[in-house]
Scaffold this motif. Structure first.
Motif, mmCIF file in Angstrom:
data_model
loop_
_atom_site.group_PDB
_atom_site.id
_atom_site.type_symbol
_atom_site.label_atom_id
_atom_site.label_comp_id
_atom_site.label_asym_id
_atom_site.label_seq_id
_atom_site.Cartn_x
_atom_site.Cartn_y
_atom_site.Cartn_z
ATOM 1 N N VAL A 133 0.846 -1.197 0.000
ATOM 2 C CA VAL A 133 0.000 0.000 0.000
ATOM 3 C C VAL A 133 0.882 1.248 0.000
ATOM 4 N N ALA A 134 0.639 2.125 -0.956
ATOM 5 C CA ALA A 134 1.345 3.411 -1.010
ATOM 6 C C ALA A 134 0.473 4.461 -0.337
ATOM 7 N N ILE A 135 1.080 5.185 0.618
ATOM 8 C CA ILE A 135 0.377 6.289 1.277
ATOM 9 C C ILE A 135 1.266 7.530 1.217
ATOM 10 N N TYR A 136 0.962 8.536 1.984
ATOM 11 C CA TYR A 136 1.691 9.803 1.930
ATOM 12 C C TYR A 136 1.863 10.350 3.335
ATOM 13 N N TYR A 137 2.815 11.256 3.467
ATOM 14 C CA TYR A 137 3.022 11.953 4.741
ATOM 15 C C TYR A 137 2.183 13.236 4.685
ATOM 16 N N PRO A 138 1.272 13.458 5.641
ATOM 17 C CA PRO A 138 0.335 14.582 5.537
ATOM 18 C C PRO A 138 0.972 15.954 5.735
ATOM 19 N N ILE A 139 0.496 16.908 4.945
ATOM 20 C CA ILE A 139 0.849 18.318 5.101
ATOM 21 C C ILE A 139 -0.422 19.147 4.967
ATOM 22 N N ARG A 140 -0.346 20.391 5.385
ATOM 23 C CA ARG A 140 -1.417 21.379 5.172
ATOM 24 C C ARG A 140 -2.814 20.855 5.493
ATOM 25 N N ASN A 141 -2.967 20.211 6.629
ATOM 26 C CA ASN A 141 -4.279 19.751 7.077
ATOM 27 C C ASN A 141 -4.841 18.606 6.230
ATOM 28 N N GLU A 142 -3.964 17.846 5.556
ATOM 29 C CA GLU A 142 -4.416 16.664 4.828
ATOM 30 C C GLU A 142 -4.838 15.585 5.813
ATOM 31 N N VAL A 143 -5.597 14.630 5.324
ATOM 32 C CA VAL A 143 -5.986 13.480 6.138
ATOM 33 C C VAL A 143 -4.717 12.731 6.539
ATOM 34 N N ASP A 144 -4.594 12.452 7.825
ATOM 35 C CA ASP A 144 -3.425 11.756 8.355
ATOM 36 C C ASP A 144 -3.715 10.259 8.393
ATOM 37 N N LEU A 145 -3.046 9.510 7.534
ATOM 38 C CA LEU A 145 -3.282 8.076 7.412
ATOM 39 C C LEU A 145 -2.246 7.230 8.153
ATOM 40 N N ARG A 146 -1.367 7.852 8.900
ATOM 41 C CA ARG A 146 -0.261 7.101 9.497
ATOM 42 C C ARG A 146 -0.700 6.030 10.486
ATOM 43 N N GLU A 147 -1.923 6.093 10.986
ATOM 44 C CA GLU A 147 -2.427 5.025 11.861
ATOM 45 C C GLU A 147 -2.470 3.687 11.108
ATOM 46 N N LEU A 148 -2.601 3.739 9.799
ATOM 47 C CA LEU A 148 -2.623 2.507 8.998
ATOM 48 C C LEU A 148 -1.315 1.728 9.111
ATOM 49 N N LEU A 149 -0.229 2.404 9.461
ATOM 50 C CA LEU A 149 1.078 1.758 9.532
ATOM 51 C C LEU A 149 1.117 0.625 10.556
ATOM 52 N N TYR A 150 0.149 0.568 11.450
ATOM 53 C CA TYR A 150 0.084 -0.508 12.434
ATOM 54 C C TYR A 150 -0.483 -1.798 11.829
ATOM 55 N N ASP A 151 -1.062 -1.716 10.633
ATOM 56 C CA ASP A 151 -1.616 -2.899 9.982
ATOM 57 C C ASP A 151 -0.498 -3.745 9.384
ATOM 58 N N ASN A 152 -0.768 -4.993 9.189
ATOM 59 C CA ASN A 152 0.219 -5.944 8.697
ATOM 60 C C ASN A 152 0.304 -5.884 7.168
ATOM 61 N N LYS A 153 0.924 -4.817 6.674
ATOM 62 C CA LYS A 153 1.080 -4.596 5.239
ATOM 63 C C LYS A 153 2.446 -3.960 4.990
ATOM 64 N N THR A 154 2.881 -4.002 3.747
ATOM 65 C CA THR A 154 4.074 -3.263 3.355
ATOM 66 C C THR A 154 3.618 -1.876 2.937
ATOM 67 N N PHE A 155 4.184 -0.839 3.569
ATOM 68 C CA PHE A 155 3.791 0.529 3.252
ATOM 69 C C PHE A 155 4.915 1.251 2.530
ATOM 70 N N LEU A 156 4.513 2.047 1.554
ATOM 71 C CA LEU A 156 5.430 2.836 0.742
ATOM 72 C C LEU A 156 5.070 4.304 0.879
ATOM 73 N N PHE A 157 6.098 5.153 0.896
ATOM 74 C CA PHE A 157 5.901 6.601 0.905
ATOM 75 C C PHE A 157 6.648 7.190 -0.286
ATOM 76 N N PRO A 158 6.142 8.285 -0.841
ATOM 77 C CA PRO A 158 6.832 8.890 -1.987
ATOM 78 C C PRO A 158 8.098 9.646 -1.597
ATOM 79 N N ARG A 159 9.059 9.618 -2.511
ATOM 80 C CA ARG A 159 10.250 10.474 -2.447
ATOM 81 C C ARG A 159 10.318 11.185 -3.792
ATOM 82 N N THR A 160 10.373 12.505 -3.758
ATOM 83 C CA THR A 160 10.321 13.312 -4.980
ATOM 84 C C THR A 160 11.713 13.778 -5.403
#
Length: 174
Positions: free
Chosen positions: A47-74
């Protein structure tokens, strides 16, 4: 009435900036619950997610689930890679003020689900982002099984998409 993307972007940012901290937290919890109840999320292993900025929805709680998580690097050329994160990940702010992983394995293929931050959408399921086109460029080059736009509120504006805009499969808001 049709409005420009820049006008829609300004309206969406103004709306989102008015959301107070308590309401933001409550809305984020609702959205996370909706994500966790999606069949595509339950079945996804990468699952690809993002690091929240500017009052975006914060999805980091999902990181506790048993999945491989990806974040973008620009990168400077408006390209990005997705990096597998874990407890050894080193985070650093980029020029936009977004935390990005500085180490880890690049995984750009085989992504089951991508959760993409959105300011708003239109009736054609086109996402309105900040305007740099990072996600559209990535999605043009790489196959992602399912793409979900994440909105704090269900903001829909009548803006015209451009040829390079990538349609998303679904949008989730509170």
């Amino acid at each position: 009435m049709i409005i420009s993307k820049s006008d829609a972007r300004a309206l969406a940012l103004e709306h989102r900036n008015r959301i107070n901290r308590l309401s933001h937290s409550q809305k984020s919890i609702i959205i996370i619950d909706k994500i966790k109840n999606l069949d595509v999320y339950k079945k996804a292993s990468i699952v690809a997610i993002y690091y929240p900025i500017r009052n975006e929805v914060d999805l980091r709680e999902l990181l506790y689930d048993n999945k491989t998580f990806l974040f973008p690097r620009t990168y400077k050329n408006f390209q990005m890679d997705f990096i597998k994160v874990d407890d050894k990940t080193i985070w650093e702010r980029n020029k936009f003020g977004i935390f990005e992983p500085q180490n880890g394995i690049i995984i750009n293929e085989g992504i089951d689900l991508m959760l993409i931050p959105c300011l708003a959408k239109n009736n054609s399921n086109l996402r309105l982002g900040y305007g740099a086109g990072f996600y559209d460029r990535f999605l043009f080059k790489h196959n992602v099984d399912f793409k979900v736009g994440i909105l704090m509120d269900d903001l829909t504006y009548n803006f015209i998409g451009e040829d390079f805009d990538i349609k998303l499969d679904l949008f989730i808001s509170n």
